[in-house]
Design an enzyme around this catalytic site. Structure first.
Site, PDB file in Angstrom:
ATOM      1  N   TYR A 152      56.057  30.989  61.984  1.00 13.07           N
ATOM      2  CA  TYR A 152      55.789  31.033  60.546  1.00 13.07           C
ATOM      3  C   TYR A 152      56.737  32.001  59.845  1.00 13.07           C
ATOM      4  O   TYR A 152      57.362  31.655  58.832  1.00 13.07           O
ATOM      5  CB  TYR A 152      54.337  31.441  60.307  1.00 13.07           C
ATOM      6  CG  TYR A 152      53.892  31.301  58.870  1.00 13.07           C
ATOM      7  CD1 TYR A 152      53.473  30.069  58.382  1.00 13.07           C
ATOM      8  CD2 TYR A 152      53.894  32.387  58.005  1.00 13.07           C
ATOM      9  CE1 TYR A 152      53.063  29.927  57.059  1.00 13.07           C
ATOM     10  CE2 TYR A 152      53.491  32.254  56.688  1.00 13.07           C
ATOM     11  CZ  TYR A 152      53.081  31.026  56.224  1.00 13.07           C
ATOM     12  OH  TYR A 152      52.696  30.886  54.915  1.00 13.07           O
ATOM     13  N   LYS A 156      59.653  30.965  57.060  1.00 12.57           N
ATOM     14  CA  LYS A 156      59.588  31.430  55.684  1.00 12.57           C
ATOM     15  C   LYS A 156      60.784  32.309  55.321  1.00 12.57           C
ATOM     16  O   LYS A 156      61.259  32.285  54.175  1.00 12.57           O
ATOM     17  CB  LYS A 156      58.278  32.184  55.446  1.00 12.57           C
ATOM     18  CG  LYS A 156      57.039  31.295  55.558  1.00 12.57           C
ATOM     19  CD  LYS A 156      57.097  30.113  54.594  1.00 12.57           C
ATOM     20  CE  LYS A 156      55.814  29.311  54.588  1.00 12.57           C
ATOM     21  NZ  LYS A 156      55.835  28.184  53.611  1.00 12.57           N
TER      22      LYS A 156
END
Length: 294
Positions: A152, A156
């Site tokens: 994640y 991002k």
């Protein structure tokens, strides 16, 4: 000058629930026409029906270019073009790299980062026609890192720097590009992690704001709509997330590692054991391997 969304067409991925759905409803209330894009057809159709006939929806997998191209074609046919793109579709896996199948880690990167780039590629010709704006959804995770979030955080951070370069590339075409950086938002994604991991909740309680705070969806919607109205290069939700952006030289230094490393030897085994017990690579409302991921 304010960029008025009244009458503008907003193309929103991940629009079946959470932030995407809430932004779509709020934008429609301000006179925008929205194209709701995602994988949960029944939810998308219901939301579009509630918003009214001046809106559209399409099933779409952001990792499939043909699917995205078809959604864009449908949007243009129904609504006449695209002014604003909110590249919001995203997922988060449960577990660490060492305990997760390689395909799970790759799926997070594929949806969150490659899905954003594919969304831009599918829409850029239409957005250029209207000298529009992109809001690419990154995260607070671009400015810091926590165990259990490698895929994640990596995805991002990639979205942020992809957006930085894209901003330069599209400037001469009159297209604006911003990235959105949120802390924890009270959505299905965050609630799913909390439900499956007491260690996650314990960690949040120990972290200082905004790292340990959970903002409401309404706060996020307000930040997104303000960002679009001002064609911002950065949107922070809550605004204190902007402080962490400036502190990256510290958070990504050996000094920044110290407080997390002090807990990691105990925290990581606990996380791995809890997520192993649930048997879920993704949360209850997010199917990462070829299913809904709004």
């Amino acid at each position: 000058m304010t960029y008025d969304i009244n009458g503008k067409v907003l193309f929103i991925t991940g629009a079946a629930r959470g932030i995407g759905e809430a932004v779509a409803r709020a934008a429609a209330a301000r006179g925008a026409r929205v194209a709701l894009v995602g994988l949960e057809a029944e939810r998308l159709e219901r939301i579009a029906g509630e918003l009214g006939p001046q809106h559209a929806w399409a099933t779409c997998d952001v990792t499939d270019q043909a699917s995205l191209d078809a959604a864009v074609k449908h949007t243009v046919a129904e609504l006449g073009g695209i002014d604003v793109v909110i590249a919001n579709a995203g997922i988060a896996n449960h577990g660490t790299v060492a305990t997760s199948p390689a395909d799970v880690i790759a799926r997070v990167l594929e949806v969150n980062l490659i899905g954003v780039s594919r969304t831009v590629s599918a829409t850029v010709a239409e957005v250029e026609k209207r000298r529009g704006y992109y809001l690419l959804v990154s995260s607070l995770a671009a400015f810091t890192a926590l165990p259990g979030m490698a895929a994640y955080c990596g995805s991002k951070a990639g979205v942020e720097n992809y957006g930085n370069a894209l901003r330069f590339e599209l400037a001469h075409r009159g297209v604006g590009v911003g990235t959105a950086h949120m802390g924890w938002i009270d959505t299905d994604l965050v609630r799913d992690v909390k439900a499956d991991s007491s260690t996650f909740e314990d960690t949040l309680r120990r972290l200082p704001p905004p790292l340990g705070s959970i903002a409401t969806v309404d706060e996020c919607v307000a930040g997104f709509l303000e960002g679009i109205a001002k064609r911002k290069r950065r949107v922070f939700v809550p605004k204190s997330v902007g402080l962490l952006a400036g502190l990256r030289p510290v958070t990504f230094s050996w000094l920044g590692d110290l407080p997390i490393m002090a807990q990691a030897k105990k925290m990581v085994p606990q996380l791995e054991e809890q997520f192993h017990r649930t048997g879920r690579a993704f949360g209850r409302t997010s199917v990462g391997m070829g299913g809904p991921k709004d």
